[in-house]
Design a protein around this motif. Structure first.
Motif, PDB file in Angstrom:
ATOM      1  N   THR A 106      39.757  39.279  24.481  1.00  0.00           N
ATOM      2  CA  THR A 106      39.973  38.936  23.078  1.00  0.00           C
ATOM      3  C   THR A 106      38.702  39.160  22.251  1.00  0.00           C
ATOM      4  O   THR A 106      37.603  39.291  22.785  1.00  0.00           O
ATOM      5  CB  THR A 106      40.421  37.479  22.932  1.00  0.00           C
ATOM      6  OG1 THR A 106      39.439  36.602  23.515  1.00  0.00           O
ATOM      7  CG2 THR A 106      41.761  37.255  23.620  1.00  0.00           C
ATOM      8  N   THR A 107      38.861  39.150  20.930  1.00  0.00           N
ATOM      9  CA  THR A 107      37.733  39.344  20.021  1.00  0.00           C
ATOM     10  C   THR A 107      36.939  38.052  19.865  1.00  0.00           C
ATOM     11  O   THR A 107      37.381  36.972  20.289  1.00  0.00           O
ATOM     12  CB  THR A 107      38.220  39.792  18.630  1.00  0.00           C
ATOM     13  OG1 THR A 107      38.903  38.691  18.006  1.00  0.00           O
ATOM     14  CG2 THR A 107      39.168  40.976  18.736  1.00  0.00           C
ATOM     15  N   ASP A 109      36.495  36.594  17.023  1.00  0.00           N
ATOM     16  CA  ASP A 109      37.254  35.770  16.077  1.00  0.00           C
ATOM     17  C   ASP A 109      38.272  34.889  16.802  1.00  0.00           C
ATOM     18  O   ASP A 109      38.618  33.805  16.315  1.00  0.00           O
ATOM     19  CB  ASP A 109      37.988  36.652  15.065  1.00  0.00           C
ATOM     20  CG  ASP A 109      37.067  37.147  13.964  1.00  0.00           C
ATOM     21  OD1 ASP A 109      35.949  36.607  13.831  1.00  0.00           O
ATOM     22  OD2 ASP A 109      37.464  38.070  13.238  1.00  0.00           O
ATOM     23  N   HIS A 194      45.351  40.676  13.915  1.00  0.00           N
ATOM     24  CA  HIS A 194      44.086  41.330  14.259  1.00  0.00           C
ATOM     25  C   HIS A 194      43.912  41.414  15.777  1.00  0.00           C
ATOM     26  O   HIS A 194      43.428  42.431  16.298  1.00  0.00           O
ATOM     27  CB  HIS A 194      42.922  40.561  13.636  1.00  0.00           C
ATOM     28  CG  HIS A 194      41.568  41.080  14.003  1.00  0.00           C
ATOM     29  ND1 HIS A 194      41.128  42.348  13.657  1.00  0.00           N
ATOM     30  CD2 HIS A 194      40.547  40.504  14.691  1.00  0.00           C
ATOM     31  CE1 HIS A 194      39.908  42.534  14.129  1.00  0.00           C
ATOM     32  NE2 HIS A 194      39.537  41.432  14.753  1.00  0.00           N
ATOM     33  N   GLU A 195      44.328  40.378  16.486  1.00  0.00           N
ATOM     34  CA  GLU A 195      44.223  40.397  17.949  1.00  0.00           C
ATOM     35  C   GLU A 195      45.158  41.444  18.551  1.00  0.00           C
ATOM     36  O   GLU A 195      44.787  42.149  19.500  1.00  0.00           O
ATOM     37  CB  GLU A 195      44.536  39.017  18.527  1.00  0.00           C
ATOM     38  CG  GLU A 195      43.504  37.945  18.215  1.00  0.00           C
ATOM     39  CD  GLU A 195      42.118  38.271  18.745  1.00  0.00           C
ATOM     40  OE1 GLU A 195      42.006  38.847  19.847  1.00  0.00           O
ATOM     41  OE2 GLU A 195      41.138  37.961  18.038  1.00  0.00           O
ATOM     42  N   GLU A 197      46.190  44.141  17.036  1.00  0.00           N
ATOM     43  CA  GLU A 197      45.589  45.429  16.689  1.00  0.00           C
ATOM     44  C   GLU A 197      44.450  45.763  17.659  1.00  0.00           C
ATOM     45  O   GLU A 197      44.249  46.943  18.011  1.00  0.00           O
ATOM     46  CB  GLU A 197      45.083  45.399  15.254  1.00  0.00           C
ATOM     47  CG  GLU A 197      46.201  45.377  14.227  1.00  0.00           C
ATOM     48  CD  GLU A 197      45.724  45.069  12.818  1.00  0.00           C
ATOM     49  OE1 GLU A 197      46.487  45.297  11.866  1.00  0.00           O
ATOM     50  OE2 GLU A 197      44.559  44.585  12.672  1.00  0.00           O
ATOM     51  N   HIS A 198      43.732  44.742  18.090  1.00  0.00           N
ATOM     52  CA  HIS A 198      42.670  44.950  19.081  1.00  0.00           C
ATOM     53  C   HIS A 198      43.260  45.417  20.408  1.00  0.00           C
ATOM     54  O   HIS A 198      42.682  46.291  21.080  1.00  0.00           O
ATOM     55  CB  HIS A 198      41.890  43.656  19.267  1.00  0.00           C
ATOM     56  CG  HIS A 198      40.816  43.718  20.309  1.00  0.00           C
ATOM     57  ND1 HIS A 198      39.728  44.567  20.214  1.00  0.00           N
ATOM     58  CD2 HIS A 198      40.665  43.054  21.491  1.00  0.00           C
ATOM     59  CE1 HIS A 198      38.953  44.413  21.272  1.00  0.00           C
ATOM     60  NE2 HIS A 198      39.502  43.511  22.064  1.00  0.00           N
ATOM     61  N   VAL A 199      44.411  44.867  20.786  1.00  0.00           N
ATOM     62  CA  VAL A 199      45.089  45.310  22.010  1.00  0.00           C
ATOM     63  C   VAL A 199      45.483  46.777  21.875  1.00  0.00           C
ATOM     64  O   VAL A 199      45.335  47.566  22.823  1.00  0.00           O
ATOM     65  CB  VAL A 199      46.324  44.433  22.295  1.00  0.00           C
ATOM     66  CG1 VAL A 199      47.093  44.969  23.508  1.00  0.00           C
ATOM     67  CG2 VAL A 199      45.924  42.984  22.542  1.00  0.00           C
ATOM     68  N   THR A 201      43.973  49.036  20.154  1.00  0.00           N
ATOM     69  CA  THR A 201      42.739  49.812  20.325  1.00  0.00           C
ATOM     70  C   THR A 201      42.396  49.979  21.795  1.00  0.00           C
ATOM     71  O   THR A 201      42.037  51.078  22.258  1.00  0.00           O
ATOM     72  CB  THR A 201      41.572  49.132  19.592  1.00  0.00           C
ATOM     73  OG1 THR A 201      41.865  49.065  18.199  1.00  0.00           O
ATOM     74  CG2 THR A 201      40.272  49.908  19.798  1.00  0.00           C
ATOM     75  N   LEU A 202      42.521  48.907  22.554  1.00  0.00           N
ATOM     76  CA  LEU A 202      42.240  48.976  23.990  1.00  0.00           C
ATOM     77  C   LEU A 202      43.210  49.918  24.698  1.00  0.00           C
ATOM     78  O   LEU A 202      42.814  50.681  25.590  1.00  0.00           O
ATOM     79  CB  LEU A 202      42.324  47.583  24.613  1.00  0.00           C
ATOM     80  CG  LEU A 202      41.266  46.561  24.177  1.00  0.00           C
ATOM     81  CD1 LEU A 202      41.574  45.189  24.766  1.00  0.00           C
ATOM     82  CD2 LEU A 202      39.869  47.012  24.630  1.00  0.00           C
TER      83      LEU A 202
END
Length: 294
Positions: A106-107, A109, A194-195, A197-199, A201-202
């Motif tokens: 996780t980020t 944030d 946002h989380e 969206e981070h996934v 990206t990964l």
């Protein structure tokens, strides 16, 4: 299960100490040893059997659980996450099945909103209670250390996540209670988005050692993680929740190295991984899900 080394017993001593209601000085005084001796035991000096028995009685756990014989049952989130941290610090490979992605991915944030949602979800009588606030701070400190150790060591990870749970997370937002103003809810939903969206990206960048599979059908309700080390493997089953409506107060976690438990859960990981969406297909599925949730 093979006999554990004094170092492994020391790990358990530390985890149970962190999760107890006593300070280091109080523990040492109650079992009749010095604080320095307690720290030595945690670092791997072998304590006498009667000392271990006294510590187990004080912590309210069985001697076999304290020594890691059979199954460890842990009723403190602090102790449970500390045991996870200890295992992750020595693992070469992790297999993770949680509702969302692993906390380790996780980020920054995520940690901020996790703390907020834990505190706002407390019952009224615990709001602002000093002891409760201290224990929440201790849980968050252990979680932060877990993420720090992961970033330093970078063990390989196979991570299965539920598309349904990710969608629920986005729709509810990163919250600990229902009765929040609309502007706050919008902020929390944005944090959850946002989380996700981070996934994405990964999934698209595919960092070395990180494999993520998105499950679009039914998934187990039990959260678990397998730690694979050079000389042993350990399975943990978690009752705790680190997302919307988090729970770090109630539940009994379990850790075991029993071959049957490990084999059955590894079979589940293998089966679910084969059915999961991966890479671009998984990213596209989550991107569409974000649009549908707006």
């Amino acid at each position: 299960m093979s006999e554990l080394s004094p170092k492994e017993i020391g790990h358990r001593l530390k985890a149970f100490r962190l999760g107890s209601k006593y300070s280091t000085e109080e523990i040492a005084a109650k079992i009749g040893i010095s604080r320095a001796a307690l720290y030595r035991y945690e670092k791997g000096d072998p304590p006498k059997l009667e000392t271990l028995e006294a510590i187990a009685e004080l912590f309210g756990v069985s001697l076999p659980s304290l020594m890691g014989v059979g199954v460890e049952y842990i009723s403190s989130a602090i102790s449970f996450f500390e045991r996870m941290r200890q295992n992750e610090a020595e693992s070469e490979q992790l297999s993770v099945m949680f509702g969302l992605v692993s906390y380790l991915l996780t980020t920054d944030d995520f940690d901020k909103y996790l703390e907020i949602s834990i505190k706002e979800g407390l019952p009224e009588e615990l709001q602002g209670d000093p002891d409760t606030m201290r224990r929440i701070a201790d849980v968050l400190a252990v979680l932060e250390e877990r993420k720090k150790v992961y970033k330093q060591r970078k063990p390989s990870m196979v991570n299965l996540a539920s598309a349904t749970n990710l969608e629920q997370f986005m729709r509810s937002g990163f919250v600990g209670t229902f009765d929040l103003p609309e502007d706050v809810l919008n902020e929390r939903r944005a944090a959850a988005r946002h989380e996700v969206e981070h996934v994405i990206t990964l999934l698209e960048e595919q960092p070395i050692g990180v494999q993520i599979g998105i499950l679009v059908d039914s998934v187990p309700s039990t959260h678990f993680q397998i730690f694979r080390q050079s000389d042993r493997s350990t399975l943990c089953l978690s009752p705790y929740k680190l997302c919307h409506f988090p729970n770090v107060r109630l539940g009994v976690g379990m850790l075991t190295s029993a071959p049957e438990a490990l084999d059955l859960h590894q079979q589940m990981v293998t089966e679910l991984w084969g059915r999961a969406l991966k890479g671009r297909r998984a990213a596209d599925h989550l991107r569409k899900m974000i649009e549908d949730c707006k």
